[in-house]
Design an enzyme around this catalytic site. Structure first.
Site, PDB file in Angstrom:
ATOM      1  N   TYR A 100       0.868  -1.290  -0.183  1.00 36.64           N
ATOM      2  CA  TYR A 100       0.115   0.111   0.106  1.00 36.64           C
ATOM      3  C   TYR A 100       0.929   1.194  -0.018  1.00 36.64           C
ATOM      4  O   TYR A 100       0.356   2.409  -0.450  1.00 36.64           O
ATOM      5  CB  TYR A 100      -0.924   0.032   1.385  1.00 36.64           C
ATOM      6  CG  TYR A 100      -1.969  -1.040   1.280  1.00 36.64           C
ATOM      7  CD1 TYR A 100      -2.142  -2.024   0.419  1.00 36.64           C
ATOM      8  CD2 TYR A 100      -2.540  -1.224   2.588  1.00 36.64           C
ATOM      9  CE1 TYR A 100      -2.777  -3.190   0.516  1.00 36.64           C
ATOM     10  CE2 TYR A 100      -3.352  -2.306   2.737  1.00 36.64           C
ATOM     11  CZ  TYR A 100      -3.608  -3.322   1.598  1.00 36.64           C
ATOM     12  OH  TYR A 100      -4.370  -4.561   1.954  1.00 36.64           O
ATOM     13  N   HIS A 113       1.077 -11.692   2.184  1.00 31.30           N
ATOM     14  CA  HIS A 113      -0.168 -11.109   1.896  1.00 31.30           C
ATOM     15  C   HIS A 113      -0.864 -12.146   0.803  1.00 31.30           C
ATOM     16  O   HIS A 113      -2.160 -11.994   0.788  1.00 31.30           O
ATOM     17  CB  HIS A 113       0.444  -9.878   0.924  1.00 31.30           C
ATOM     18  CG  HIS A 113      -0.506  -8.842   0.704  1.00 31.30           C
ATOM     19  ND1 HIS A 113      -0.166  -7.478   0.728  1.00 31.30           N
ATOM     20  CD2 HIS A 113      -1.854  -8.821   0.473  1.00 31.30           C
ATOM     21  CE1 HIS A 113      -1.516  -6.875   0.381  1.00 31.30           C
ATOM     22  NE2 HIS A 113      -2.271  -7.687   0.220  1.00 31.30           N
TER      23      HIS A 113
HETATM   24  P1  NAP Z   1     -14.079  -1.505   0.963  1.00 31.40           P
HETATM   25  O1  NAP Z   1     -13.658  -1.224   2.313  1.00 31.40           O
HETATM   26  O2  NAP Z   1     -15.039  -2.575   0.533  1.00 31.40           O
HETATM   27  O3  NAP Z   1     -14.864  -0.196   0.207  1.00 31.40           O
HETATM   28  C1  NAP Z   1     -13.997   1.057   0.341  1.00 31.40           C
HETATM   29  C2  NAP Z   1     -15.199   2.013  -0.378  1.00 31.40           C
HETATM   30  O4  NAP Z   1     -16.055   2.249   0.204  1.00 31.40           O
HETATM   31  C3  NAP Z   1     -14.444   3.458  -0.600  1.00 31.40           C
HETATM   32  O5  NAP Z   1     -14.629   3.919  -1.833  1.00 31.40           O
HETATM   33  C4  NAP Z   1     -14.999   4.126   0.475  1.00 31.40           C
HETATM   34  O6  NAP Z   1     -15.198   5.592   0.365  1.00 31.40           O
HETATM   35  C5  NAP Z   1     -16.490   3.491   0.482  1.00 31.40           C
HETATM   36  N1  NAP Z   1     -17.298   3.520   1.668  1.00 31.40           N
HETATM   37  C6  NAP Z   1     -16.577   3.273   2.983  1.00 31.40           C
HETATM   38  N2  NAP Z   1     -17.636   3.356   4.151  1.00 31.40           N
HETATM   39  C7  NAP Z   1     -18.691   3.789   3.538  1.00 31.40           C
HETATM   40  C8  NAP Z   1     -19.812   4.112   3.970  1.00 31.40           C
HETATM   41  N3  NAP Z   1     -20.163   3.943   5.178  1.00 31.40           N
HETATM   42  N4  NAP Z   1     -21.016   4.216   3.032  1.00 31.40           N
HETATM   43  C9  NAP Z   1     -20.757   4.512   1.520  1.00 31.40           C
HETATM   44  N5  NAP Z   1     -19.673   4.106   1.126  1.00 31.40           N
HETATM   45  C10 NAP Z   1     -18.525   3.727   2.119  1.00 31.40           C
HETATM   46  O7  NAP Z   1     -12.994  -1.805  -0.150  1.00 31.40           O
HETATM   47  P2  NAP Z   1     -11.406  -2.093   0.196  1.00 31.40           P
HETATM   48  O8  NAP Z   1     -10.639  -1.068   0.561  1.00 31.40           O
HETATM   49  O9  NAP Z   1     -11.182  -2.695  -1.077  1.00 31.40           O
HETATM   50  O10 NAP Z   1     -11.289  -2.975   1.437  1.00 31.40           O
HETATM   51  C11 NAP Z   1     -10.993  -2.610   2.552  1.00 31.40           C
HETATM   52  C12 NAP Z   1      -9.457  -2.953   3.257  1.00 31.40           C
HETATM   53  O11 NAP Z   1      -9.367  -4.306   3.003  1.00 31.40           O
HETATM   54  C13 NAP Z   1      -8.503  -2.225   2.206  1.00 31.40           C
HETATM   55  O12 NAP Z   1      -8.348  -0.911   2.450  1.00 31.40           O
HETATM   56  C14 NAP Z   1      -7.310  -3.194   2.914  1.00 31.40           C
HETATM   57  O13 NAP Z   1      -6.722  -2.594   4.135  1.00 31.40           O
HETATM   58  C15 NAP Z   1      -7.837  -4.270   2.845  1.00 31.40           C
HETATM   59  N6  NAP Z   1      -7.845  -5.293   1.632  1.00 31.40           N
HETATM   60  C16 NAP Z   1      -6.915  -6.507   1.731  1.00 31.40           C
HETATM   61  C17 NAP Z   1      -6.737  -7.025   0.647  1.00 31.40           C
HETATM   62  C18 NAP Z   1      -5.689  -8.318   0.822  1.00 31.40           C
HETATM   63  O14 NAP Z   1      -5.201  -8.932  -0.367  1.00 31.40           O
HETATM   64  N7  NAP Z   1      -5.412  -8.511   2.126  1.00 31.40           N
HETATM   65  C19 NAP Z   1      -7.277  -6.790  -0.510  1.00 31.40           C
HETATM   66  C20 NAP Z   1      -8.015  -5.842  -0.706  1.00 31.40           C
HETATM   67  C21 NAP Z   1      -8.238  -4.946   0.624  1.00 31.40           C
HETATM   68  P3  NAP Z   1     -14.210   6.644   0.797  1.00 31.40           P
HETATM   69  O15 NAP Z   1     -12.824   6.219   0.978  1.00 31.40           O
HETATM   70  O16 NAP Z   1     -14.537   7.760  -0.052  1.00 31.40           O
HETATM   71  O17 NAP Z   1     -14.815   7.151   2.356  1.00 31.40           O
END
Ligand code: NAP
Length: 255
Positions: free
Chosen positions: A48, A106
């Protein structure tokens, strides 16, 4: 913040801030706001490229280090034993902290002897550089191989949300005392538009995001929504402290 006891007795807060795509000053600001709201768990990864920005937030906050749970991840191309050990120490420096609460692989890498990173984790535990370790993006077969060798895998971080619900993997993790951290827990925002979720949001007078996060937490998982906007950080934090009925949990399960 409520937490779950891992199989090594370390406690992991059930809600964390995901930081994928959070960069620069926006990242430092979001992490500081999250900590001020009450978040006590930050999820990051070498991939990241935001360790330093998170480090700035950790330096700025009044919250004590021991009250914050930091997860980071070592990439699949850095899984040789020596490299994992060096990487963990580098991550601590970048984050400005003495230890990591949780270090994850990861993704699995079939090209590397699978014991390598796990032996490194055991050494890092002894040295006090990490408090616990685990994996990410592991299916049943890959995870079983590590557990059969008695490696103390505490967490498996996998994609988990209403339209991605790996039931067999969840069952296997529950049986083997491995906690699942649900990543992309809102399906990147797409699952907020599902009819069942909208109906339940109305019924409980909660937001769609709160319904989804509550469903994940209710299944005994940790969830790590990413949010840059303050209104989202607050909304997601308030997904805690109430419960969906069993039949409503089942209706989301059936999606
Ligand atoms: P997510 O958390 O499912 O979605 C993030 C999106 O949803 C952003 O656009 C955010 O907007 C929006 N959002 C957040 N809260 C909201 C709410 N209450 N209402 C409406 N929209 C909302 O997607 P993600 O970032 O892919 O996953 C979360 C975390 O999981 C990542 O940041 C990372 O730390 C981890 N991850 C790990 C892996 C892995 O391989 N281990 C892979 C992918 C992700 P804003 O940002 O504009 O507020």
């Amino acid at each position: 913040m409520e937490s779950i006891k891992l199989n090594n007795s370390v406690s992991i807060p059930i809600l964390g801030l995901g930081t994928w795509n959070l960069r620069g000053d926006e990242c430092t600001r979001a992490v500081n706001e999250a900590l001020a709201i009450g978040y006590r768990h930050i999820d990051t990864a070498e991939f990241y490229r935001n360790h330093k920005e998170i480090g700035k937030a950790l330096k700025k906050t009044n919250v004590k280090r021991e009250d914050i749970f930091i997860t980071t991840k070592v990439p699949p191309y850095k899984l040789r034993k020596k490299t994992v050990i060096a990487s963990a120490k580098k991550y601590c420096k970048e984050l400005g902290i003495d230890y990591l609460d949780l270090l994850l692989i990861h993704w699995p890498n079939p090209m590397i002897r699978f014991e390598d990173p796990l032996e490194a984790f055991e050494e890092l535990l002894k040295e006090g550089v990490i408090r616990s370790y685990g994996v990410s993006n592991y299916g049943v077969k890959t995870l079983k191989r590590e557990l059969d060798k008695n490696f103390k895998v505490s967490v498996n971080q996998v994609e988990f949300h209403p339209t991605k619900n790996p039931k067999e993997l969840k069952e296997f993790c529950d049986k083997n005392n491995v906690v699942i951290t649900a990543y992309t827990p809102l399906g990147k925002g797409n699952d907020l538009n599902l009819d069942i979720i909208k109906r339940l949001a109305k019924k409980y007078e909660k937001s769609e995001a709160q319904v989804i996060l509550n469903w994940e937490i209710g299944k005994g998982m940790v969830t790590i929504p990413k949010a840059a906007q303050r209104k989202h950080l607050l909304e997601n934090f308030n997904a805690l402290g109430w419960k969906l009925d069993k039949k409503d949990i089942e209706s989301i399960d059936s999606i």
